[in-house]
Design a protein around this motif. Structure first.
Motif, mmCIF file in Angstrom:
data_model
loop_
_atom_site.group_PDB
_atom_site.id
_atom_site.type_symbol
_atom_site.label_atom_id
_atom_site.label_comp_id
_atom_site.label_asym_id
_atom_site.label_seq_id
_atom_site.Cartn_x
_atom_site.Cartn_y
_atom_site.Cartn_z
ATOM 1 N N VAL A 187 0.821 -1.191 0.537
ATOM 2 C CA VAL A 187 -0.435 -0.108 -0.060
ATOM 3 C C VAL A 187 0.769 1.457 -0.155
ATOM 4 C CG1 VAL A 187 -1.670 1.039 1.652
ATOM 5 C CG2 VAL A 187 -1.923 -1.015 1.322
ATOM 6 N N ARG A 188 1.804 1.275 1.026
ATOM 7 C CA ARG A 188 2.653 2.546 0.953
ATOM 8 C C ARG A 188 2.977 2.528 -0.554
ATOM 9 N NH1 ARG A 188 2.325 4.676 5.813
ATOM 10 N NH2 ARG A 188 2.042 3.558 7.918
ATOM 11 N N ASP A 189 3.712 1.612 -1.340
ATOM 12 C CA ASP A 189 4.450 1.586 -2.691
ATOM 13 C C ASP A 189 3.555 2.673 -3.806
ATOM 14 O OD1 ASP A 189 6.878 1.211 -1.387
ATOM 15 O OD2 ASP A 189 5.553 -1.339 -1.833
ATOM 16 N N LEU A 190 1.977 1.828 -3.471
ATOM 17 C CA LEU A 190 1.481 2.329 -4.328
ATOM 18 C C LEU A 190 1.145 3.804 -3.749
ATOM 19 C CD1 LEU A 190 -0.884 1.294 -6.363
ATOM 20 C CD2 LEU A 190 -2.230 1.295 -4.698
ATOM 21 N N TYR A 191 1.024 4.448 -2.582
ATOM 22 C CA TYR A 191 0.717 5.527 -2.458
ATOM 23 C C TYR A 191 2.042 6.563 -2.785
ATOM 24 C CZ TYR A 191 -3.514 6.586 -0.367
ATOM 25 O OH TYR A 191 -5.167 6.688 0.044
ATOM 26 N N GLU A 192 3.103 6.074 -3.385
ATOM 27 C CA GLU A 192 4.191 6.508 -3.019
ATOM 28 C C GLU A 192 4.545 7.317 -4.856
ATOM 29 O OE1 GLU A 192 7.917 4.574 -1.787
ATOM 30 O OE2 GLU A 192 7.512 5.350 0.583
ATOM 31 N N LEU A 193 3.904 6.062 -5.328
ATOM 32 C CA LEU A 193 3.772 6.353 -6.857
ATOM 33 C C LEU A 193 2.803 7.272 -7.397
ATOM 34 C CD1 LEU A 193 4.635 4.623 -9.138
ATOM 35 C CD2 LEU A 193 2.682 3.543 -9.372
ATOM 36 N N LEU A 194 1.701 7.268 -7.065
ATOM 37 C CA LEU A 194 0.591 8.145 -6.952
ATOM 38 C C LEU A 194 0.963 8.954 -6.150
ATOM 39 C CD1 LEU A 194 -2.659 5.544 -6.440
ATOM 40 C CD2 LEU A 194 -0.934 6.417 -8.419
ATOM 41 N N GLU A 195 2.002 9.395 -5.158
ATOM 42 C CA GLU A 195 1.873 10.819 -4.434
ATOM 43 C C GLU A 195 1.046 11.013 -4.173
ATOM 44 O OE1 GLU A 195 3.800 13.489 -8.025
ATOM 45 O OE2 GLU A 195 5.196 12.237 -7.515
ATOM 46 N N LEU A 196 0.286 10.024 -3.051
ATOM 47 C CA LEU A 196 -0.740 10.344 -1.862
ATOM 48 C C LEU A 196 -0.046 10.780 -0.228
ATOM 49 C CD1 LEU A 196 -2.856 8.104 -3.638
ATOM 50 C CD2 LEU A 196 -3.086 10.541 -4.142
ATOM 51 N N PRO A 197 -1.045 11.344 -0.118
ATOM 52 C CA PRO A 197 -0.728 11.488 1.555
ATOM 53 C C PRO A 197 -0.171 10.012 2.255
ATOM 54 C CG PRO A 197 -2.546 12.377 1.607
ATOM 55 C CD PRO A 197 -1.816 12.039 -0.094
ATOM 56 N N THR A 198 0.508 10.337 2.825
ATOM 57 C CA THR A 198 0.878 8.584 3.564
ATOM 58 C C THR A 198 0.583 8.166 5.353
ATOM 59 O OG1 THR A 198 2.984 9.485 3.449
ATOM 60 C CG2 THR A 198 2.479 8.165 2.261
#
Length: 132
Positions: free
Chosen positions: A88-99
């Protein structure tokens, strides 16, 4: 009315109810499959529109506002990287979303829903991949 007649009526009602439940389960399965296919197509169309907008925009024109939902962006990311396994965190970093934790938990729920709908696989705990 004797016990035998009562049991016969009870069995008949049970059989009718079981048949209705089977029909409803089949309908839910058809609708779920249709929803998954439609959401995937919607994500593809959104991604295609972004590409076309990017190609047709002049150098000085500002980028259009983000119109895809996070859910659509997630589905599009898995479609763009069908063999990649994401945390999930990898996906968020790729999409540049808040973690932050609440956002991550919402996305875990979304990914779980996509697994249940058959769009994604979960090859390991906390890992997700497009079903092939």
């Amino acid at each position: 009315m004797n016990v035998t007649e009562l049991l016969r009526l009870l069995q008949a009602e049970h059989d009718e109810t079981a048949a209705r439940a089977d029909g409803l389960r089949a309908q839910i399965e058809r609708l779920t499959t249709g929803l998954v296919e439609t959401e995937a197509r919607l994500a593809e169309l959104t991604a295609t529109r972004k590409v076309i907008d990017g190609l047709t925009r002049s150098d000085h024109e500002p980028a259009p506002a983000e119109t895809a939902t996070v859910y659509q962006r997630i589905v599009a990311t898995f479609n763009e990287h069908p063999g990649r396994v994401f945390r999930v965190r990898d996906l968020y970093e790729l999409l540049e979303l808040p973690t932050d934790e609440p956002s991550i938990n919402v996305t875990r729920s979304r990914l779980g829903r996509l697994v249940r709908q058959g769009l994604l696989d979960q090859p390991g705990r906390g890992r997700y991949q497009k079903r092939t």
